[in-house]
Enzyme design. Structure first.
Site, mmCIF file in Angstrom:
data_model
loop_
_atom_site.group_PDB
_atom_site.id
_atom_site.type_symbol
_atom_site.label_atom_id
_atom_site.label_comp_id
_atom_site.label_asym_id
_atom_site.label_seq_id
_atom_site.Cartn_x
_atom_site.Cartn_y
_atom_site.Cartn_z
ATOM 1 N N ASP A 8 -1.522 -6.166 2.044
ATOM 2 C CA ASP A 8 -2.663 -6.863 1.467
ATOM 3 C C ASP A 8 -3.744 -6.950 2.538
ATOM 4 O O ASP A 8 -3.581 -6.435 3.653
ATOM 5 C CB ASP A 8 -2.236 -8.238 0.965
ATOM 6 N N GLU A 10 -6.215 -10.021 2.895
ATOM 7 C CA GLU A 10 -6.728 -11.325 3.314
ATOM 8 C C GLU A 10 -6.053 -11.849 4.580
ATOM 9 O O GLU A 10 -6.646 -12.633 5.323
ATOM 10 C CB GLU A 10 -6.560 -12.347 2.178
ATOM 11 N N HIS A 60 -4.352 -4.406 -2.181
ATOM 12 C CA HIS A 60 -5.509 -5.295 -2.274
ATOM 13 C C HIS A 60 -6.560 -4.761 -3.239
ATOM 14 O O HIS A 60 -6.985 -3.598 -3.135
ATOM 15 C CB HIS A 60 -6.138 -5.483 -0.892
ATOM 16 N N HIS A 104 -1.284 -13.562 2.290
ATOM 17 C CA HIS A 104 -2.026 -14.823 2.393
ATOM 18 C C HIS A 104 -1.319 -15.928 1.635
ATOM 19 O O HIS A 104 -0.444 -15.686 0.798
ATOM 20 C CB HIS A 104 -3.439 -14.644 1.825
ATOM 21 N N HIS A 115 -5.286 -17.881 -2.256
ATOM 22 C CA HIS A 115 -5.395 -17.797 -3.706
ATOM 23 C C HIS A 115 -4.093 -17.223 -4.224
ATOM 24 O O HIS A 115 -3.230 -16.819 -3.447
ATOM 25 C CB HIS A 115 -6.579 -16.921 -4.142
ATOM 26 N N GLU A 135 1.616 -15.319 -4.274
ATOM 27 C CA GLU A 135 1.969 -13.907 -4.141
ATOM 28 C C GLU A 135 3.175 -13.696 -3.228
ATOM 29 O O GLU A 135 4.052 -12.861 -3.510
ATOM 30 C CB GLU A 135 0.747 -13.128 -3.632
#
Length: 287
Positions: A8, A10, A60, A104, A115, A135
């Site tokens: 990912d 972030e 992502h 993240h 998020h 996630e």
């Protein structure tokens, strides 16, 4: 030994804002360089631990972020979307270990760029009614249900702590320390990459001791996924999918839905949930 890397953005070294991670953002191209650097560190760690095959999944946004020409030549890349299994595409029980790079913290946590899958559109998620997850948790639970131990994760310190709540044996590499959702104290890039490489190397080395003889048999135990949306409209539309029902146990049940099944099936179905929500809302991720 086969190692799977879910990458990912972030939680990547040096990135703290939407312009760092969104296509078209003023620092997005720099963000791609940083993401590729973190992934390459993880690949090096896996190879040093004896991996003979490494598969990287770019997870992502558009899933076309990693710089293909700069990716470690030993790694195969899963790129683009749609992918039926999203951030776990191509993961199966033939892998000996899974690694999460640049992940993240979940929605509501004070982690960098926190998020759960869709910016602010998803307010909360739970597994089996009482375990809050984002996630990291959903991907962890699904990977282990497929028989693959998650052995290492990199991200901000809050993301690392979240991973440890799911499994204290996961090796973590905090590459930044959250000061707010869009602010952090950064580790120097070389130091952060060295930490990623070490965490992955040690995690992959330990993978055989975490693998039971039956671990490659898929876990078909039924679980329940509950999602609370910001929009009641999303929940109403999702309730039209067979097996999906409003969550009467939630005070905001008009915005929540629940569904039961084995974890890989729930993970794939959740991808359909996201597609419905995107079609209805068109929300930008970090509003």
């Amino acid at each position: 030994m086969k190692v799977y890397i879910s990458a990912d953005m972030e939680g990547v070294t040096g990135l703290v804002g939407a312009d760092d991670v969104q296509m078209g953002g003023r620092d997005y191209e720099r963000g791609r360089v940083m993401m590729t650097g973190d992934v390459n560190a993880a690949v090096r760690g896996a190879l040093a631990a004896g991996a003979r095959e490494v598969v990287v999944n770019d997870t992502h946004s558009t899933m076309r972020n990693l710089l293909v020409e700069d990716l470690h030549p030993a790694a195969a890349l899963v790129r683009g979307k749609p992918k039926p299994m999203g951030m776990l595409q191509d993961l199966d029980g033939s892998f000996d270990a899974a690694v999460f790079v640049g992940h993240h913290a979940r929605a509501g946590a004070l982690g960098v760029l926190s998020h759960s899958f869709m910016g602010h559109e998803i307010e909360d998620m739970w597994l089996d009614d009482d375990r809050a997850m984002g996630e990291i948790g959903f991907a962890y639970a699904t990977a282990t249900a497929l028989g693959v131990p998650v052995v290492a994760l990199s991200g901000c310190d809050v993301a690392c702590a979240e991973a440890a709540e799911w499994d204290a044996n996961v090796r973590t590499a905090p590459v930044k320390y959250a000061r707010d959702r869009f602010a952090a104290r950064l580790r120097p890039a070389d130091e952060a990459r060295a930490a990623i490489e070490e965490a992955v190397r040690e995690g992959v080395r330990e993978a055989p001791s975490r693998t039971s003889p039956a671990s490659h048999t898929p876990d078909t135990t039924e679980h329940t996924l509950t999602v609370r949306w910001q929009s009641a409209s999303v929940a109403q539309q999702l309730a039209g999918i067979p097996g999906v029902t409003p969550s009467a146990g939630d005070a905001a049940h008009d915005r929540s839905v629940r569904v039961s099944g084995d974890l890989p099936a729930l993970f794939r179905l959740f991808g359909v949930f996201q597609n419905v929500a995107y079609a209805l809302t068109g929300q930008a991720p970090y509003c």
